[in-house]
Design an enzyme around this catalytic site. Structure first.
Site, PDB file in Angstrom:
ATOM      1  N   ALA A  11     -14.394 -31.489 -19.701  1.00  0.00           N
ATOM      2  CA  ALA A  11     -14.394 -31.135 -18.276  1.00  0.00           C
ATOM      3  C   ALA A  11     -13.431 -29.960 -18.150  1.00  0.00           C
ATOM      4  O   ALA A  11     -12.867 -29.514 -19.151  1.00  0.00           O
ATOM      5  CB  ALA A  11     -13.961 -32.323 -17.428  1.00  0.00           C
ATOM      6  N   VAL A  12     -13.192 -29.484 -16.940  1.00  0.00           N
ATOM      7  CA  VAL A  12     -12.532 -28.183 -16.821  1.00  0.00           C
ATOM      8  C   VAL A  12     -11.178 -28.092 -17.536  1.00  0.00           C
ATOM      9  O   VAL A  12     -10.893 -27.096 -18.212  1.00  0.00           O
ATOM     10  CB  VAL A  12     -12.471 -27.743 -15.339  1.00  0.00           C
ATOM     11  CG1 VAL A  12     -11.566 -28.623 -14.536  1.00  0.00           C
ATOM     12  CG2 VAL A  12     -12.038 -26.294 -15.234  1.00  0.00           C
ATOM     13  N   SER A  34     -21.372 -35.962 -23.423  1.00  0.00           N
ATOM     14  CA  SER A  34     -22.706 -35.366 -23.275  1.00  0.00           C
ATOM     15  C   SER A  34     -22.630 -33.958 -23.868  1.00  0.00           C
ATOM     16  O   SER A  34     -21.793 -33.147 -23.445  1.00  0.00           O
ATOM     17  CB  SER A  34     -23.106 -35.309 -21.796  1.00  0.00           C
ATOM     18  OG  SER A  34     -22.103 -34.663 -21.063  1.00  0.00           O
ATOM     19  N   SER A 128       0.870 -29.744 -17.366  1.00  0.00           N
ATOM     20  CA  SER A 128       0.848 -29.330 -15.969  1.00  0.00           C
ATOM     21  C   SER A 128       0.467 -27.868 -15.836  1.00  0.00           C
ATOM     22  O   SER A 128       0.735 -27.059 -16.716  1.00  0.00           O
ATOM     23  CB  SER A 128       2.221 -29.536 -15.318  1.00  0.00           C
ATOM     24  OG  SER A 128       2.172 -29.070 -13.975  1.00  0.00           O
ATOM     25  N   LYS A 182       6.093 -36.319 -17.142  1.00  0.00           N
ATOM     26  CA  LYS A 182       5.016 -35.707 -16.347  1.00  0.00           C
ATOM     27  C   LYS A 182       4.833 -36.452 -15.028  1.00  0.00           C
ATOM     28  O   LYS A 182       4.595 -35.847 -13.981  1.00  0.00           O
ATOM     29  CB  LYS A 182       3.701 -35.686 -17.141  1.00  0.00           C
ATOM     30  CG  LYS A 182       2.494 -35.167 -16.336  1.00  0.00           C
ATOM     31  CD  LYS A 182       2.725 -33.743 -15.853  1.00  0.00           C
ATOM     32  CE  LYS A 182       1.591 -33.045 -15.159  1.00  0.00           C
ATOM     33  NZ  LYS A 182       0.635 -33.695 -14.350  1.00  0.00           N
ATOM     34  N   HIS A 185       7.533 -35.362 -12.794  1.00  0.00           N
ATOM     35  CA  HIS A 185       7.161 -33.999 -12.377  1.00  0.00           C
ATOM     36  C   HIS A 185       6.215 -34.077 -11.177  1.00  0.00           C
ATOM     37  O   HIS A 185       6.392 -33.381 -10.173  1.00  0.00           O
ATOM     38  CB  HIS A 185       6.494 -33.266 -13.548  1.00  0.00           C
ATOM     39  CG  HIS A 185       5.755 -32.012 -13.152  1.00  0.00           C
ATOM     40  ND1 HIS A 185       4.514 -32.044 -12.528  1.00  0.00           N
ATOM     41  CD2 HIS A 185       6.068 -30.705 -13.272  1.00  0.00           C
ATOM     42  CE1 HIS A 185       4.110 -30.813 -12.280  1.00  0.00           C
ATOM     43  NE2 HIS A 185       5.031 -29.978 -12.727  1.00  0.00           N
ATOM     44  N   ASN A 186       5.215 -34.924 -11.272  1.00  0.00           N
ATOM     45  CA  ASN A 186       4.256 -35.027 -10.170  1.00  0.00           C
ATOM     46  C   ASN A 186       4.896 -35.607  -8.920  1.00  0.00           C
ATOM     47  O   ASN A 186       4.573 -35.192  -7.808  1.00  0.00           O
ATOM     48  CB  ASN A 186       3.049 -35.878 -10.595  1.00  0.00           C
ATOM     49  CG  ASN A 186       2.063 -35.092 -11.417  1.00  0.00           C
ATOM     50  OD1 ASN A 186       2.435 -34.119 -12.081  1.00  0.00           O
ATOM     51  ND2 ASN A 186       0.809 -35.498 -11.406  1.00  0.00           N
ATOM     52  N   GLU A 189       6.594 -32.897  -7.379  1.00  0.00           N
ATOM     53  CA  GLU A 189       5.534 -32.056  -6.782  1.00  0.00           C
ATOM     54  C   GLU A 189       5.161 -32.596  -5.392  1.00  0.00           C
ATOM     55  O   GLU A 189       5.000 -31.821  -4.435  1.00  0.00           O
ATOM     56  CB  GLU A 189       4.334 -32.070  -7.740  1.00  0.00           C
ATOM     57  CG  GLU A 189       3.069 -31.402  -7.265  1.00  0.00           C
ATOM     58  CD  GLU A 189       1.926 -31.592  -8.282  1.00  0.00           C
ATOM     59  OE1 GLU A 189       2.100 -31.219  -9.462  1.00  0.00           O
ATOM     60  OE2 GLU A 189       0.858 -32.121  -7.900  1.00  0.00           O
TER      61      GLU A 189
HETATM   62  C1  6PG Z   1      -0.231 -30.643 -12.505  1.00  0.00           C
HETATM   63  C2  6PG Z   1      -0.670 -31.546 -11.370  1.00  0.00           C
HETATM   64  C3  6PG Z   1      -1.867 -32.353 -11.694  1.00  0.00           C
HETATM   65  C4  6PG Z   1      -2.239 -33.369 -10.614  1.00  0.00           C
HETATM   66  C5  6PG Z   1      -2.673 -32.770  -9.348  1.00  0.00           C
HETATM   67  C6  6PG Z   1      -3.303 -33.740  -8.365  1.00  0.00           C
HETATM   68  O1  6PG Z   1       0.910 -30.790 -12.893  1.00  0.00           O
HETATM   69  O2  6PG Z   1      -1.002 -29.807 -12.962  1.00  0.00           O
HETATM   70  O3  6PG Z   1       0.364 -32.446 -11.119  1.00  0.00           O
HETATM   71  O4  6PG Z   1      -1.586 -33.026 -12.870  1.00  0.00           O
HETATM   72  O5  6PG Z   1      -3.286 -34.123 -11.095  1.00  0.00           O
HETATM   73  O6  6PG Z   1      -1.601 -32.127  -8.751  1.00  0.00           O
HETATM   74  O7  6PG Z   1      -2.453 -34.784  -8.030  1.00  0.00           O
HETATM   75  P1  6PG Z   1      -2.727 -35.676  -6.719  1.00  0.00           P
HETATM   76  O8  6PG Z   1      -4.209 -35.840  -6.582  1.00  0.00           O
HETATM   77  O9  6PG Z   1      -2.066 -36.998  -6.965  1.00  0.00           O
HETATM   78  O10 6PG Z   1      -2.154 -34.926  -5.586  1.00  0.00           O
END
Ligand code: 6PG
Length: 476
Positions: A11-12, A34, A128, A182, A185-186, A189
């Site tokens: 996936a991406v 797939s 990230s 990580k 980190h989120n 975020e």
């Molecule tokens: C990153 C982000 C990523 C995360 C999205 C969506 O470090 O690149 O943290 O890993 O999946 O930010 O997070 P939410 O859907 O919980 O907002």
């Protein structure tokens, strides 16, 4: 066997990681459940480097040099376990499975232990930076064994973002350490985004400014201490106009923030560790609140006109107040996040280097920001820093910001503009610096109703007052 590394799950994110590896000169085996995705990757980007496409897991594994290194980029939970189960019988002792998804660190610990039993290395790795980061240089946070990092380090450090010639990748620590970091980190975020959103909301209410004007303010802030990826894209999003309606984009988006769960995990873990990450918790709850549409509608009907107005006299001064409040609250959020990393590191024996963690967040990741350099410096100078808040630059910045911070929180309350993360960050700061906390009264109450005992300020020991008796004090 010709490939130095493999990626399964195209996936991406997986696709972009594979391209990044190939662009950096590594021969990459690629596989997807797939096969169309594998084919389209090679068809569209085969010219970027050396890909070895494989349609079966067995061919994929057979394409890898030994010790084999397999990156898996699949959904957390069941799908991750399913791919591991498929891989394990095909691998040999010493081979490495790297999980680059957003897995829960407890799952990573479990998987690492199970795979160690098979002689395999399992490396839970935080990645990230979103799609662009995966392609052009993410921040990479690998856990797992030091031995696995000897093979992975040179590859990951090459494809990671680079800041001042330093790669945004380092071995975080054993087993789940990478995914734990990580996760935090989120969480940061989440806090960072909530604070930005509150700043926007306050400025909009206070100044009566349109989003395009506010975009200018954020653009301006991005050239100072607040400089960061999130502030930069805030200006971008606020400046964007919806093509269908001609209205500001932010005004046509439904105001319900979603989440995939890493913020929630951060808060859950903090509760277990006993670390008050109030900024991250407020941010996570603010997202949940936004989603409760029925309650919001009912409350809007029940309390019309309960808000006030924020009369801004000097616009520039108001903007500067919000900027300082944002910076101070942001420092609180990072201080709390680093406290949690330290606590997790102690609890699980990970020996995480806090300064090193700040170093690899300076580029590539979503929370990349100028002031991460200062965090690195603070922990490098004083690894046992009790809290980031008291490191010289942070203490000075917070001190300078306190009057603005108080004005902003007070004005928000007066105007009825919700600013939960600003307010609770200020409360955290005040609680931390308080001479005495009312926790003493809580201890008194606990002792009164449940004989839960207390300690005294003037002598050692554990005491209980005979509340229902003659109120004398006994040593417990
Ligand atoms: C990153 C982000 C990523 C995360 C999205 C969506 O470090 O690149 O943290 O890993 O999946 O930010 O997070 P939410 O859907 O919980 O907002």
């Amino acid at each position: 066997a010709t490939a130095q590394i493999g990626v399964t799950g195209l996936a991406v994110m997986g696709r972009n990681l594979a391209r990044n590896l190939a662009r950096n000169g590594f021969t990459v085996a690629v596989h997807n459940r797939s096969p169309e995705r594998t084919r389209s990757l090679v068809a569209e980007h085969g010219g970027e480097g050396r890909f070895v496409p494989a349609e079966s897991m067995a061919d994929f594994v057979a394409a890898l040099e030994r010790p084999r290194a397999v990156i898996m980029m699949v959904k957390a939970g069941g799908p991750t376990d399913a791919v591991i189960d498929e891989l394990v019988p095909l691998l040999d002792a010493g081979d490495i499975i790297v999980d680059c998804g957003n897995a829960h660190f407890a799952d990573t610990r479990r998987r690492e232990e199970a795979l160690r039993g098979h002689g395999l290395h399992f490396v839970g790795t935080g990645v990230s930076g979103g799609e662009e980061g995966a392609l052009r240089g993410p921040s990479i946070m690998p856990g797992g064994s030091a031995e696995s990092y000897r093979k992975l380090g040179p590859i990951f450090e090459r494809i990671a973002a680079q800041v001042d010639g330093v790669p945004c990748c380092r071995h975080i620590g054993p087993d789940g350490a990478g995914h734990f970091v990580k996760m935090v980190h989120n969480g940061i975020e989440y806090a960072d985004m909530q604070l930005i959103a509150e700043a926007y909301d306050l400025l909009r209410a206070g100044l009566g400014a349109e989003p395009a004007e506010l975009a200018e303010i954020f653009r301006d802030w991005n050239s100072g201490e607040l400089e960061s990826f999130l502030i930069e894209i805030t200006a971008d999003v606020l400046g964007h106009t919806d093509a269908a309606t001609g209205r500001a984009f932010v005004d046509v988006v439904l105001d319900r923030a979603e989440q995939k769960g890493t913020g929630r995990w951060t808060v859950q873990s903090a509760l277990d560790l006993g670390i008050p990450i109030t900024g991250i918790a407020e941010a996570t709850f603010a997202r949940s609140l936004s989603g409760h549409a029925d309650q919001r509608a009912a409350a809007r009907r029940a309390f019309p006109g309960a808000g006030g107005t924020w009369q801004v006299g000097d616009r520039d001064a108001a903007v500067e107040d919000v900027r300082r409040a944002l910076l101070a609250s942001k420092i609180v959020a990072y201080a709390q996040g680093f406290d949690q990393i330290r606590a997790g590191s102690r609890e699980y024996d990970w020996n995480i280097d806090l300064g090193g963690t700040a170093t690899i967040w300076r580029g590539g990741c979503i929370i990349r920001a100028r002031f991460l350099d200062r965090i690195r410096q603070a922990y490098d100078e004083q690894p046992e820093l009790p809290t980031l808040l008291v490191a010289p630059w942070f203490a000075d910045t917070v001190n300078d910001g306190v009057p603005s911070w108080r004005r902003v929180v007070a004005e928000a309350a007066r105007a009825g503009v919700p600013a939960p993360a600003f307010a609770s960050s200020l409360a955290y700061f005040d609680a931390l610096r308080a001479e005495r906390l009312p926790a003493a009264l809580i201890q008194g109450l606990r002792d009164n109703f449940g004989a839960h005992t207390y300690h005294r300020v003037d002598r050692e020991g554990t005491y209980h007052t005979l509340w229902a008796g003659d109120r004398s004090e006994v040593e417990a």
